[in-house]
Motif scaffolding. Structure first.
Motif, PDB file in Angstrom:
ATOM      1  N   MET A  55       0.815  -1.207   0.000  1.00 53.06           N
ATOM      2  CA  MET A  55       0.000   0.000   0.000  1.00 53.06           C
ATOM      3  C   MET A  55       0.852   1.262   0.000  1.00 53.06           C
ATOM      4  O   MET A  55       0.324   2.351  -0.126  1.00 53.06           O
ATOM      5  CB  MET A  55      -0.880   0.041   1.255  1.00 53.06           C
ATOM      6  CG  MET A  55      -1.880  -1.054   1.382  1.00 53.06           C
ATOM      7  SD  MET A  55      -3.072  -0.980   0.088  1.00 53.06           S
ATOM      8  CE  MET A  55      -3.637   0.679   0.295  1.00 53.06           C
ATOM      9  N   ILE A  79      -5.493  -0.001  -5.654  1.00 52.82           N
ATOM     10  CA  ILE A  79      -5.726  -0.985  -4.600  1.00 52.82           C
ATOM     11  C   ILE A  79      -6.824  -0.490  -3.672  1.00 52.82           C
ATOM     12  O   ILE A  79      -6.760   0.635  -3.187  1.00 52.82           O
ATOM     13  CB  ILE A  79      -4.453  -1.238  -3.769  1.00 52.82           C
ATOM     14  CG1 ILE A  79      -3.329  -1.727  -4.664  1.00 52.82           C
ATOM     15  CG2 ILE A  79      -4.726  -2.259  -2.690  1.00 52.82           C
ATOM     16  CD1 ILE A  79      -2.089  -2.092  -3.893  1.00 52.82           C
ATOM     17  N   TYR A  81      -8.245  -1.104  -0.058  1.00 51.77           N
ATOM     18  CA  TYR A  81      -7.641  -1.676   1.142  1.00 51.77           C
ATOM     19  C   TYR A  81      -8.685  -1.822   2.242  1.00 51.77           C
ATOM     20  O   TYR A  81      -9.414  -0.881   2.527  1.00 51.77           O
ATOM     21  CB  TYR A  81      -6.511  -0.747   1.586  1.00 51.77           C
ATOM     22  CG  TYR A  81      -5.762  -1.135   2.832  1.00 51.77           C
ATOM     23  CD1 TYR A  81      -5.421  -0.177   3.776  1.00 51.77           C
ATOM     24  CD2 TYR A  81      -5.362  -2.445   3.069  1.00 51.77           C
ATOM     25  CE1 TYR A  81      -4.714  -0.508   4.905  1.00 51.77           C
ATOM     26  CE2 TYR A  81      -4.658  -2.781   4.198  1.00 51.77           C
ATOM     27  CZ  TYR A  81      -4.328  -1.802   5.116  1.00 51.77           C
ATOM     28  OH  TYR A  81      -3.616  -2.130   6.243  1.00 51.77           O
ATOM     29  N   PRO A  83      -8.463  -2.518   6.021  1.00 56.04           N
ATOM     30  CA  PRO A  83      -7.520  -2.732   7.127  1.00 56.04           C
ATOM     31  C   PRO A  83      -8.121  -3.594   8.227  1.00 56.04           C
ATOM     32  O   PRO A  83      -9.306  -3.901   8.205  1.00 56.04           O
ATOM     33  CB  PRO A  83      -7.254  -1.316   7.637  1.00 56.04           C
ATOM     34  CG  PRO A  83      -8.488  -0.567   7.285  1.00 56.04           C
ATOM     35  CD  PRO A  83      -9.028  -1.178   6.031  1.00 56.04           C
ATOM     36  N   ARG A 154     -16.960  -0.278   1.728  1.00 59.25           N
ATOM     37  CA  ARG A 154     -16.134   0.898   1.445  1.00 59.25           C
ATOM     38  C   ARG A 154     -15.090   0.580   0.377  1.00 59.25           C
ATOM     39  O   ARG A 154     -14.763   1.412  -0.466  1.00 59.25           O
ATOM     40  CB  ARG A 154     -15.460   1.361   2.731  1.00 59.25           C
ATOM     41  CG  ARG A 154     -14.646   2.612   2.589  1.00 59.25           C
ATOM     42  CD  ARG A 154     -14.071   3.051   3.917  1.00 59.25           C
ATOM     43  NE  ARG A 154     -13.030   2.173   4.404  1.00 59.25           N
ATOM     44  CZ  ARG A 154     -12.243   2.441   5.438  1.00 59.25           C
ATOM     45  NH1 ARG A 154     -12.387   3.573   6.082  1.00 59.25           N
ATOM     46  NH2 ARG A 154     -11.334   1.582   5.838  1.00 59.25           N
TER      47      ARG A 154
ATOM     48  N   ASP C 167      -9.603   7.212   9.743  1.00 60.11           N
ATOM     49  CA  ASP C 167      -8.833   6.047   9.318  1.00 60.11           C
ATOM     50  C   ASP C 167      -7.653   6.505   8.472  1.00 60.11           C
ATOM     51  O   ASP C 167      -7.719   6.462   7.240  1.00 60.11           O
ATOM     52  CB  ASP C 167      -9.750   5.113   8.514  1.00 60.11           C
ATOM     53  CG  ASP C 167      -9.110   3.759   8.256  1.00 60.11           C
ATOM     54  OD1 ASP C 167      -9.797   2.870   7.709  1.00 60.11           O
ATOM     55  OD2 ASP C 167      -7.925   3.581   8.584  1.00 60.11           O
ATOM     56  N   ASP C 169      -4.772   5.204   7.756  1.00 59.56           N
ATOM     57  CA  ASP C 169      -4.182   4.221   6.834  1.00 59.56           C
ATOM     58  C   ASP C 169      -4.998   4.132   5.552  1.00 59.56           C
ATOM     59  O   ASP C 169      -4.445   4.087   4.452  1.00 59.56           O
ATOM     60  CB  ASP C 169      -4.143   2.833   7.498  1.00 59.56           C
ATOM     61  CG  ASP C 169      -2.945   2.711   8.420  1.00 59.56           C
ATOM     62  OD1 ASP C 169      -2.895   1.754   9.201  1.00 59.56           O
ATOM     63  OD2 ASP C 169      -2.052   3.583   8.353  1.00 59.56           O
ATOM     64  N   PHE C 170      -6.299   4.085   5.694  1.00 60.53           N
ATOM     65  CA  PHE C 170      -7.152   4.018   4.516  1.00 60.53           C
ATOM     66  C   PHE C 170      -6.978   5.284   3.691  1.00 60.53           C
ATOM     67  O   PHE C 170      -6.946   5.229   2.451  1.00 60.53           O
ATOM     68  CB  PHE C 170      -8.609   3.849   4.940  1.00 60.53           C
ATOM     69  CG  PHE C 170      -9.577   3.786   3.800  1.00 60.53           C
ATOM     70  CD1 PHE C 170     -10.390   4.867   3.488  1.00 60.53           C
ATOM     71  CD2 PHE C 170      -9.665   2.647   3.028  1.00 60.53           C
ATOM     72  CE1 PHE C 170     -11.268   4.807   2.431  1.00 60.53           C
ATOM     73  CE2 PHE C 170     -10.550   2.577   1.964  1.00 60.53           C
ATOM     74  CZ  PHE C 170     -11.347   3.665   1.663  1.00 60.53           C
ATOM     75  N   ALA C 172      -4.346   7.072   3.427  1.00 65.34           N
ATOM     76  CA  ALA C 172      -3.103   6.953   2.672  1.00 65.34           C
ATOM     77  C   ALA C 172      -3.308   6.045   1.476  1.00 65.34           C
ATOM     78  O   ALA C 172      -2.785   6.294   0.392  1.00 65.34           O
ATOM     79  CB  ALA C 172      -2.000   6.403   3.579  1.00 65.34           C
ATOM     80  N   GLY C 173      -4.096   4.980   1.676  1.00 66.10           N
ATOM     81  CA  GLY C 173      -4.359   4.065   0.573  1.00 66.10           C
ATOM     82  C   GLY C 173      -5.121   4.727  -0.561  1.00 66.10           C
ATOM     83  O   GLY C 173      -4.952   4.368  -1.730  1.00 66.10           O
TER      84      GLY C 173
END
Lengths: 252, 371, 373
Positions: A55, A79, A81, A83, A154, C167, C169-170, C172-173
């Motif tokens: 990622m 991608i 993702y 988590p 999502r 979120d 991390d998301f 950033a994704g």
């Protein structure tokens, strides 16, 4: 042979270290389009780290990640993702439809608001995971399985070619697990590439057609029927893996 | 005793008295409670003043301790409601109490010297002018007596409850299991903090109390490994900050409290940089030698991985090595040189091979890390 | 009564309203990201910046001083990050050190310039303690411009900040530059803080940041209403506090605003629907007088204990009916429990308690057993 086939995800010589302690050593991996691949390994094997490197969330000290032949930095939006559930703050003031709509933010662009088109896409994704009744429910009131479905919706909304899920079946009930697998199968049928960090060895052969066995090194990867062997499992989970003992051959 | 010496003594005693309870706060990750308490005890002091009309009455200390405990109780109540997270709870309680204190002063005590300025800032320079007089004899500045007593009280409490406090700080679960009431320990610690804060108000003000409670123990935390040394080193750092701060204030003719806080910061920064093992300098040095070591191992693993496979010619070739490992050419050269010097690799033409020592090092490297 | 006839009052009320709006809105994000006490540290760290700005430019123009404050506060946040990332000193200690040391340095500078023959430095102290009465028109104009700019940026980057807070991390994704967004959001918070320093002072700024968001959180279930409500609460407290302070003698403005704010928070804590403490006890009261709800919840809870590993395992309505007296209206009770978020339908058509429902059931049990939990 020098042909560069465009793998969906290609990892080459990837090494990641935290505070100079390596958690991933020299990983080679080729993931073709359209597979359903599981990543398995013991705790501390670097599974989540590998996903985060794919990622672009962690920087490797060596090696490279390529998405459809292009370097990671220029592969935005490829991608979707999902988590680990536990990493989110579920008492955030927002509802289900809002969370799912977040998946469209990359497409909507800076400074603009999400409109009815995005809301419709979000509802369609919720329908796919069976959560349309919960659209206005605050996320604090959701159960574990419902949370997981929302995160999957999502990701669906992003409509990316690659889906990466980190432990999606951890702590969910059986009906949710079945629902998620159905969605993943549907996605694979239309050519999406699915990569899942998975913990339940019993369900590997049923759910996936490819697998990567990981324990800091890539022990083996390939088709489930070829690579998911007792010997490999012993090597992966048995503890000590010497460099010369691992075959490390990648690709399908 | 000349006035300068008096001031320095007061400063040192205050600093040590503050650093002791501060050590527990830092370790329990409740450092900002010191900030909260040192502001929130204002209304308690004001009410006690209204009752006694005497700024020097010991009732003020008692009232401050009680208000400090009340502050903590209110914060905990908010937490228990599950409706507010911990950091917000702290930030909600103390401004409200402080506001009550300021309003009380402003409305009912406006003409008396109970000044918010001095509550925040203190004025150590005036301390020698406020002597403790018993039976007509001047026995030294009152602030010294007050803080000295408080220091002794703190030492007493720490000494008496040594293992309870230590265990409750390091392993609260075990402490509760062993029957040491965590609530009692928690509140007695908070009472200690409150009393120290109010004792120090007059002289140094609440901000400096916060500096002295947090920075010296944090400095010690960077330098020592065990609990008891952290207390003593923290106290020593606090005393040094006091002396250094006073020297600075004297030289530059500025606020003593401010200089002491600045001195705390200087000592902390020094420790942050040069602490053995934990300091930034030591970290950087370790990093560069570790990077080289890691690079050598990565090279070896990469070679072993690919030699005697079809891609050997491609992957183990010296000129193209840097491309595969995604290193700069300079780094690749440096690593290869190091590995050759240590006889971990050998060249055959254009290709690089791991020697048998190199092989076993790589083996150990991977096995060691993957546990 | 011409409330706003007084020019000073108008200024103070306007300044307080601007302060309330920006600190309410931006403080909401700090609250959600667990950065409530960062506001305390930044406001203390601003002092040396204010004094230095004056020393270097000789000007007491609000913009100059605020820039100095902002720069110093910003550097303070960077210092906290360095300490936390590169050492084992915990976050709250790092905040405390930056708070106290920067402030101490500011004191040193302040007492240094107070010795200078130039008397122009008087009034810098109003930044410390908040002297709203000393607000000039240019102060309020500067506050309003900065505050408006901050709010506009907040609105423009609304969805980015939302996903960043929920979120990262998301985010950033998705391709968002998380580090830079985080920096911008922190910068906006710094701006909100320095706007308010003149009005409420260093110590009380923390409440202006935390309380509106904390109060608004009790009432709202989504982010936009929460932030809007926080801004409204901030404005209301600011204006009301200013009015009280103006009409009642010897009531300083800053503390009055904070007390109004705290009162609103306490009321919210008790009165908010679904979450508030009064609501909770009322709900117990309602349940107790509605004998068909309490027992059904308890049955659900008891059944859920049979499957501790599978909290979503539902049980059919029929099962619950057998456990209840024949005249009980189980279906309706289950629906009402679902409305209150205490029960949920499971995927296969059964019923199970929600996590909140389980907590409530346990509380009922604990109360009936006579001990608190």
């Amino acid at each position: 042979m020098n042909e560069r086939q465009d793998w969906a995800l290609e990892v080459e010589d990837l090494t990641v270290a935290y505070a100079d302690k390596p958690v991933l050593w020299d990983i080679d991996l080729q993931v073709p389009e359209g597979v359903k691949m599981a990543i398995i390994g013991p705790n501390g094997a670097g599974k989540s780290t590998l996903v985060k490197a794919a990622m672009g969330l962690v920087k490797p000290v060596a090696g490279e990640v390529r998405i459809f032949g292009r370097s990671r930095e220029r592969a935005e939006g490829q991608i979707a993702y999902v988590p680990q559930r536990a990493t989110l703050s579920w008492d955030f003031p927002t509802d289900v439809i809002d969370v799912v709509t977040m998946g469209t933010y990359g497409r909507v662009g800076w400074f603009r608001r999400c409109g009815s088109a995005e809301k419709e896409e979000a509802m369609a994704a919720l329908e796919q995971v069976g959560m349309t009744d919960f659209a206005r429910r605050p996320i604090a009131a959701l159960s574990g399985g419902q949370q997981q479905r929302v995160l999957l919706a999502r990701a669906l909304v992003q409509d990316a070619p690659i889906y990466i899920l980190d432990e999606p079946f951890q702590g969910v009930d059986a009906p949710t697990e079945r629902a998620i697998i159905e969605v993943l199968d549907e996605l694979a049928d239309i050519g999406k590439t699915i990569i899942v960090v998975h913990h339940d060895l019993q369900t590997i052969t049923e759910y996936f057609n490819a697998v990567l066995l990981l324990n800091v090194r890539a022990i083996d990867s390939g088709l489930v029927e070829e690579v998911f062997t007792e010997e490999n499992l012993r090597l992966t989970f048995g503890g000590r893996v010497g460099v010369l003992a691992a075959s490390g051959a990648g690709g399908l | 005793m000349n006035p300068e010496l008096q001031i320095v003594l007061i400063a040192v005693v205050t600093a040590v008295a503050a650093a002791l309870p501060g050590t527990y706060l830092v370790l329990r990750r409740t450092a900002l409670v010191s900030d909260a308490i040192s502001h929130a005890i204002l209304p308690g002091i004001v009410v006690a003043f209204f009752l006694t009309h005497d700024l020097n009455s010991p009732l003020l200390l008692v009232a401050a301790a009680a208000t400090g405990v009340l502050t903590v109780f209110l914060i905990e109540s908010l937490l228990r409601s599950r409706l507010v997270p911990e950091d917000a709870s702290i930030g909600l309680v103390f401004p409200a109490l402080f506001s009550i204190g300021v309003i009380l002063i402003s409305r009912y005590a406006g003409d008396v010297h109970l000044d918010t300025d001095s509550v925040l800032l203190g004025e150590l320079a005036l301390a020698p002018f406020d002597q403790m007089v018993i039976g007509g004899a001047e026995l030294g500045p009152r602030a010294l007596w007050t803080m000295g007593t408080i220091l002794l009280l703190n030492l007493l409490l720490i000494g008496l409850a040594w293992k309870e406090l230590k265990l409750a700080t390091i392993d609260p679960g075990l402490a509760a299991l062993l029957g040491f009431s965590p609530v009692a320990i928690h509140y007695s610690l908070m009472a200690m903090v409150s009393i120290t804060a109010v004792g120090a108000f007059d002289a140094v003000g609440s901000i400096l109390v916060v500096a002295l409670m947090i920075a010296p123990p944090a400095t010690a935390y960077l330098v020592v490994d065990r609990f008891a040394p952290m207390l003593w080193v923290g106290a020593a750092v606090a005393a040094t900050s006091a002396i250094l701060g006073y020297a600075l204030a004297f030289a530059l003719d500025v606020s003593i409290a401010g200089s002491m806080a600045a001195a705390c910061g200087i000592l902390f920064t020094v420790a942050l940089l040069v602490a053995p093992r934990r300091g930034l300098v030591a970290q950087a040095r370790r990093r560069s030698s570790q990077r080289l070591e890691l690079g050598v191992r990565m090279l070896l693993v990469h070679l072993l991985h690919h030699q005697e496979t079809e891609s050997e010619a491609e992957e183990c070739q010296v000129p193209s090595l840097h491309r595969h490992l995604r290193w700069s050419e300079a780094r690749t050269r440096q690593v290869v040189r190091e590995a050759e010097a240590r006889e971990l690799v050998s060249r055959a033409g254009d290709l690089l091979y791991a020697t048998s020592e190199g092989g076993s090092l790589a083996d150990v490297a991977v096995v060691g890390e993957s546990e | 009564m011409d409330l706003f006839g007084d020019y000073t009052l108008r200024l103070v009320a306007l300044g307080s309203a601007v302060l309330g709006a920006t600190s309410g809105a931006l403080g909401s994000f700090a609250y959600l990201r667990r950065q409530s006490l960062l506001g305390d540290a930044v406001s203390h760290a601003a002092l040396p910046g204010i004094v230095l700005a004056f020393m270097l430019t000789g000007s007491k123009a609000p913009l100059v001083l605020m820039l100095g404050a902002g720069l110093a506060g910003w550097i303070g946040t960077l210092a906290v990050q360095v300490v936390v990332r590169r050492s084992r000193v915990p976050y709250d200690s790092a905040l405390g050190i930056v708070l106290a040391v920067f402030f101490g340095v500011g004191l040193v500078l302040l007492t240094h310039i107070q010795k200078l023959p130039n008397a122009a430095q008087a009034g810098l102290e109003s930044f410390l303690f908040g002297q709203a009465a000393s607000l000039l028109r240019r102060d309020v104009v500067t506050m309003a411009v900065l505050g408006a700019a901050a709010l506009v940026i907040l609105l423009l980057l609304w969805k980015e900040f939302k996903v960043l807070s929920f979120d990262p991390d998301f985010a950033a994704g998705l391709g968002l530059p998380v580090r830079r967004l985080d920096g911008v959001l922190t910068l906006l918070l710094v701006v909100a803080i320095i706007i308010g320093l003149q009005t409420v002072g260093v110590v009380l700024m923390s409440a202006m940041i935390v309380a509106p968001g904390a109060a608004a959180r009790q009432w709202s279930r989504r982010l936009a209403p929460m932030v809007a409500m926080a801004a409204a609460i901030g404005i209301f407290s600011g204006v009301t506090g200013s009015i009280f302070s103006s009409y009642l003698p010897r009531l300083p403005t800053g503390p009055t605003i904070v007390l109004v704010l705290s009162a609103i928070f306490v009321i919210s804590l008790f009165m908010a629907p679904h979450r508030g403490l009064l609501w909770r006890s009322l709900r117990f009261g309602v349940l107790r007088t509605a004998p068909d709800l309490d027992p059904v919840l308890m049955h659900l809870y008891a059944l859920s204990h049979q499957h501790p590993d599978d909290p979503e395992h539902g049980h059919s309505v029929a099962v619950i009916r057998t456990m209840s007296p024949p005249e009980a209206k189980v279906d309706a009770a289950l629906e009402r429990l679902a409305d209150r978020g205490l029960a949920q339908r499971t995927a296969v058509g059964g019923w199970a308690p929600t996590p909140i429902g389980r907590r409530e059931a346990q509380r009922i049990l604990d109360r009936e057993a006579g001990e608190g939990s």
